[in-house]
Design a protein around this motif. Structure first.
Motif, mmCIF file in Angstrom:
data_model
loop_
_atom_site.group_PDB
_atom_site.id
_atom_site.type_symbol
_atom_site.label_atom_id
_atom_site.label_comp_id
_atom_site.label_asym_id
_atom_site.label_seq_id
_atom_site.Cartn_x
_atom_site.Cartn_y
_atom_site.Cartn_z
ATOM 1 N N THR A 248 0.831 -1.202 0.000
ATOM 2 C CA THR A 248 0.000 0.000 0.000
ATOM 3 C C THR A 248 0.864 1.249 0.000
ATOM 4 N N ALA A 249 1.951 1.233 0.766
ATOM 5 C CA ALA A 249 2.854 2.387 0.830
ATOM 6 C C ALA A 249 3.496 2.657 -0.526
ATOM 7 N N ILE A 250 3.919 1.609 -1.207
ATOM 8 C CA ILE A 250 4.539 1.785 -2.520
ATOM 9 C C ILE A 250 3.521 2.310 -3.520
ATOM 10 N N ILE B 26 1.723 9.456 -6.009
ATOM 11 C CA ILE B 26 2.254 10.821 -5.850
ATOM 12 C C ILE B 26 3.275 11.125 -6.955
ATOM 13 N N LEU B 27 4.178 10.178 -7.196
ATOM 14 C CA LEU B 27 5.192 10.389 -8.224
ATOM 15 C C LEU B 27 4.573 10.528 -9.609
ATOM 16 N N PHE C 89 3.361 14.010 -10.029
ATOM 17 C CA PHE C 89 4.503 14.896 -10.224
ATOM 18 C C PHE C 89 5.023 14.801 -11.658
ATOM 19 N N ARG C 90 5.134 13.565 -12.143
ATOM 20 C CA ARG C 90 5.622 13.340 -13.525
ATOM 21 C C ARG C 90 4.685 13.991 -14.535
ATOM 22 N N ASN C 91 3.371 13.853 -14.303
ATOM 23 C CA ASN C 91 2.378 14.429 -15.224
ATOM 24 C C ASN C 91 2.463 15.945 -15.259
ATOM 25 N N LYS C 92 2.761 16.565 -14.121
ATOM 26 C CA LYS C 92 2.892 18.028 -14.060
ATOM 27 C C LYS C 92 4.092 18.502 -14.873
ATOM 28 N N ASN C 93 5.142 17.721 -14.863
ATOM 29 C CA ASN C 93 6.385 18.122 -15.526
ATOM 30 C C ASN C 93 6.411 17.780 -17.012
#
Length: 97
Positions: A80-82, A88-89, A92-96
């Motif tokens: 679940t943590a991964i 989240i990552l 972030f990738r989509n924003k960049n």
């Protein structure tokens, strides 16, 4: 020299030793990481005893361990943590991009 791949972590040293012996009985050379620490400290404090094999033996070792019941498909699913961190990552990738 071959690289080593962790194919399973065990919180119980006995389970680790059984899986290791099982693979070695098929001629697959096994290596351990943190197995002594896992025996000395309360189980799984460091992620457990890690069973490693050479890269070229991974496919056969996984097949054997799955057939014998030492591994199951859910052992390869992300925690679940991964999943949370990956989510989240990906944002972030989509924003960049």
């Amino acid at each position: 020299m071959s690289n080593l791949v962790i194919i399973r972590s065990f919180s119980n040293s006995t389970d680790y030793e059984m899986a290791k012996s099982f693979l070695e009985s098929y001629g697959i050379k096994c290596f351990g990481q943190d197995e002594i620490t896992n025996q000395v400290y309360i189980g799984n404090a460091n992620g457990g005893a890690k069973l490693q094999v050479k890269t070229e033996d991974v496919e056969e070792a996984v097949r054997l361990l799955m057939e014998a019941g030492y591994l199951k498909e859910s052992d390869f699913e992300p925690t679940t943590a991964i999943k949370w961190i990956d989510n989240i990552l990906s944002k972030f990738r989509n924003k960049n991009n």
